[in-house]
Design a protein around this motif. Structure first.
Motif, PDB file in Angstrom:
ATOM      1  N   CYS A   1      -6.408  -0.545  -0.570  1.00 22.12           N
ATOM      2  CA  CYS A   1      -5.099  -0.298   0.196  1.00 22.12           C
ATOM      3  C   CYS A   1      -5.427  -0.665   1.865  1.00 22.12           C
ATOM      4  O   CYS A   1      -6.174  -0.677   2.175  1.00 22.12           O
ATOM      5  CB  CYS A   1      -4.464   0.986  -0.010  1.00 22.12           C
ATOM      6  SG  CYS A   1      -4.247   1.576  -1.984  1.00 22.12           S
TER       7      CYS A   1
ATOM      8  N   HIS B   1       0.142  -0.134   6.082  1.00 21.68           N
ATOM      9  CA  HIS B   1       0.950   1.249   5.696  1.00 21.68           C
ATOM     10  C   HIS B   1       1.226   2.223   7.083  1.00 21.68           C
ATOM     11  O   HIS B   1       2.351   2.718   7.006  1.00 21.68           O
ATOM     12  CB  HIS B   1      -0.055   2.290   5.055  1.00 21.68           C
ATOM     13  CG  HIS B   1       0.457   3.409   4.496  1.00 21.68           C
ATOM     14  ND1 HIS B   1       0.320   4.650   5.460  1.00 21.68           N
ATOM     15  CD2 HIS B   1       0.976   4.001   3.615  1.00 21.68           C
ATOM     16  CE1 HIS B   1       1.053   5.695   4.889  1.00 21.68           C
ATOM     17  NE2 HIS B   1       1.162   5.327   3.616  1.00 21.68           N
TER      18      HIS B   1
ATOM     19  N   SER C   1       0.915  -1.142  -0.070  1.00 16.72           N
ATOM     20  CA  SER C   1      -0.012  -0.175   0.077  1.00 16.72           C
ATOM     21  C   SER C   1       0.891   1.387  -0.041  1.00 16.72           C
ATOM     22  O   SER C   1       0.372   2.343  -0.500  1.00 16.72           O
ATOM     23  CB  SER C   1      -1.019   0.046   1.178  1.00 16.72           C
ATOM     24  OG  SER C   1      -1.965  -1.193   1.098  1.00 16.72           O
ATOM     25  N   TRP C   2       2.191   1.211   0.350  1.00 17.65           N
ATOM     26  CA  TRP C   2       2.920   2.434   0.326  1.00 17.65           C
ATOM     27  C   TRP C   2       3.220   3.017  -1.010  1.00 17.65           C
ATOM     28  O   TRP C   2       3.283   4.029  -1.193  1.00 17.65           O
ATOM     29  CB  TRP C   2       4.295   2.117   0.940  1.00 17.65           C
ATOM     30  CG  TRP C   2       4.505   2.267   2.393  1.00 17.65           C
ATOM     31  CD1 TRP C   2       4.313   1.131   3.375  1.00 17.65           C
ATOM     32  CD2 TRP C   2       4.651   3.423   3.042  1.00 17.65           C
ATOM     33  NE1 TRP C   2       4.594   1.652   4.805  1.00 17.65           N
ATOM     34  CE2 TRP C   2       4.455   3.026   4.663  1.00 17.65           C
ATOM     35  CE3 TRP C   2       4.527   4.685   3.014  1.00 17.65           C
ATOM     36  CZ2 TRP C   2       4.716   3.810   5.675  1.00 17.65           C
ATOM     37  CZ3 TRP C   2       4.743   5.675   4.100  1.00 17.65           C
ATOM     38  CH2 TRP C   2       4.999   5.219   5.177  1.00 17.65           C
TER      39      TRP C   2
END
Length: 518
Positions: free
Chosen positions: A511, A516, A483-484
């Motif tokens: 995400c 994250h 997700s970054w």
């Protein structure tokens, strides 16, 4: 304001590769399976320039109290590596000013360790919301906590208005703030602010025993517990110079593929529900529930949490439960055509998903975007194939790729990946090797070792780096969720769409907040 555009190729004219830069640094012993080298600021900056080219991808960027680390994948050679830069003065040359995907990672490094990226294009805090007990809590010199102001980026134009959403949402989901700037209903800028579910996992891992590390790894992002546990196990085994038994590799893959199918089924149904078509969601939810019950029968836990550990796997499924799982995989495979038929032949549904939330191939490539999101936008990368770890080199599967990059493409990729994973489950069950499922792993074996791993979860590639001290305890462990590199692209995908389509775009990305914000 226009959507983000890909950065320009480096102008330095350098013909080096990131692999060649590693050779110019000082190689670190006992770092496996990829090489790691300590480099100077000049080589570090050159690495940032090369990452903007066509042949390299950023895998991770992370810090510790007096150094920063960068991991990359060289597409030409199919190899990966890690370079490290000492930061004696508390600063390092910004990679983000040359390669935008690194920007949020640099902001997180500053929040946690107090190391500042020189010439950074964005020095705002990221994870630190001013609620911690101290600033730079993992750095050499933590400072007293203070209030943190946060200025969202401006957007210029006539008759623009802002719509703030979150961080608390109406549904039972994790917190995240979305600031929309719109002209009428059309979104001209979306800016995210995340970090609300930061749990300090990397601090909890400092000095932890291997078993405790495995427990925390499985809880970084609960819907991806099997993939995270596998990645951590592989990294620890690499650091210890240990090869787990073949049966362990095959059963780990079985868990990860079950997890992949369950999450893809949930996402396909949820996307359709967000487009006001709950019929497919009900059908997918039923299949997903059957699969989770089968996972519980095989491994004693619906999500298979705490089953995969360094050295092997804790629970051996019985032959009868594996037989029922194989039958269920056939049932799901036979059900997919009906789901596809309803999905593709419902005009109101197609009107909502086709052409909505387009993500360009160029941005997917620049941001090293993996998983469904990247493959729906033409980026062919899958850690199971590109950095093939066991048992995948012994299994037959294809990696579906589309070019359209819209919500419809992301749904289609998910369905095709379900088909491939069902085939993998059958191959794994039919080909399970004999022998033990665990290998002894002692603290002494891991002492002073370093290991990395990249594992393909349902969202994309998961990166883990772990280093042990001389007593075999965790000295540093870093996780990088897919997700970054996906959250920033949601901002680009929603540009030019209406606000009402954001839930649809958001769900098609799906995400992780927790992965994250860790």
């Amino acid at each position: 304001m226009p959507a983000p555009s890909p950065s320009s190729p480096p102008s330095s004219g350098s013909r080096s590769s990131l692999r060649e830069l590693l050779r110019q640094g000082a190689l670190v012993e006992r770092h496996r399976p990829w090489p790691r080298a300590v480099v100077d600021a000049s080589l570090w900056q050159t690495a940032g320039e090369l990452l903007s080219g066509e042949s390299s991808s950023l895998l991770a960027l992370w810090g510790e109290p007096s150094a920063v680390h960068l991991s990359f994948f060289d597409q030409n050679s199919g190899e990966a590596g890690v370079m490290s830069l000492p930061c004696s003065g508390g600063t390092f040359p910004s990679i983000g000013r040359l390669h935008p995907p690194a920007s949020r990672l640099e902001r997180a490094i500053r929040d946690l360790f107090g190391l500042s990226a020189q010439e950074s294009l964005d020095s705002r805090p990221w994870l630190d919301h001013g609620t911690w007990e101290a600033r730079f809590p993992l750095g050499i010199a933590p400072r007293p906590a203070e209030s943190v102001s946060y200025a969202f980026l401006p957007a210029e134009g006539e008759e623009l208005h802002q719509v703030p959403v979150g961080p608390v949402h109406a549904g039972i989901i994790e917190p995240g703030h979305f600031r929309f700037t719109a002209a009428g209903e059309t979104v001209v800028r979306l800016e995210e602010r995340l970090g609300y579910v930061h749990r300090g996992i990397e601090k909890l891992l400092l000095g932890a025993e291997i078993d405790r590390g495995a427990e925390l790894a499985g809880r970084v992002s609960g819907d991806t517990t099997a993939a995270y546990s596998t990645a951590f196990a592989l990294a620890v085994e690499a650091a210890a110079g240990l090869e787990s038994p073949p049966l362990a590799h095959w059963l780990r893959a079985l868990c990860v593929e079950i997890e992949r199918i369950a999450n893809h089924l949930g996402d396909v149904g949820a996307i359709c529900n967000d487009a006001a078509f709950p019929r497919i969601q009900a059908f997918c939810a039923l299949l997903r529930e059957k699969l989770l019950r089968a996972a519980d029968e095989c491994f004693g836990h619906r999500l298979m949490m705490d089953r995969i550990v360094p050295g092997g796997i804790r629970v051996l499924p019985q032959a009868e439960t594996l037989r029922r799982l194989r039958e269920l995989s056939k049932e799901i495979a036979l059900s997919l055509p009906e789901i596809v038929q309803v999905y593709e032949n419902t005009p109101s549904l197609q009107d909502r998903v086709v052409g909505t939330g387009r993500l360009s191939r160029e941005l997917a490539k620049e941001y090293s975007c993996g998983g469904v999101i990247g493959r729906a936008s033409g980026r062919l990368f899958d850690a199971r194939r590109n950095l093939g770890y066991p048992p995948y080199p012994n299994l037959r599967f294809s990696i579906p790729v589309l070019e359209e990059g819209d919500v419809d493409a992301r749904v289609s990729i998910r369905i095709r990946e379900i088909e491939q994973s069902l085939g993998l489950i059958e191959q794994i069950i039919d080909g399970l090797p004999e022998g033990p499922a665990n290998a002894p792993l002692s603290r002494e074996q891991a002492a002073s070792g370093e290991g990395v791993a990249l594992v393909e979860g349902f969202r994309g590639d998961i990166f883990v780096s772990v280093r042990f001290d001389e007593k075999g305890r965790i000295a540093r462990c870093h996780f990088r969720d897919p997700s970054w590199f996906q959250w920033p692209l949601l901002e680009a995908a929603i540009y030019g769409n209406i606000i009402a389509d954001f839930p649809l775009c958001n769900k098609s990305f799906n995400c992780s907040y927790a992965g994250h914000d860790l």
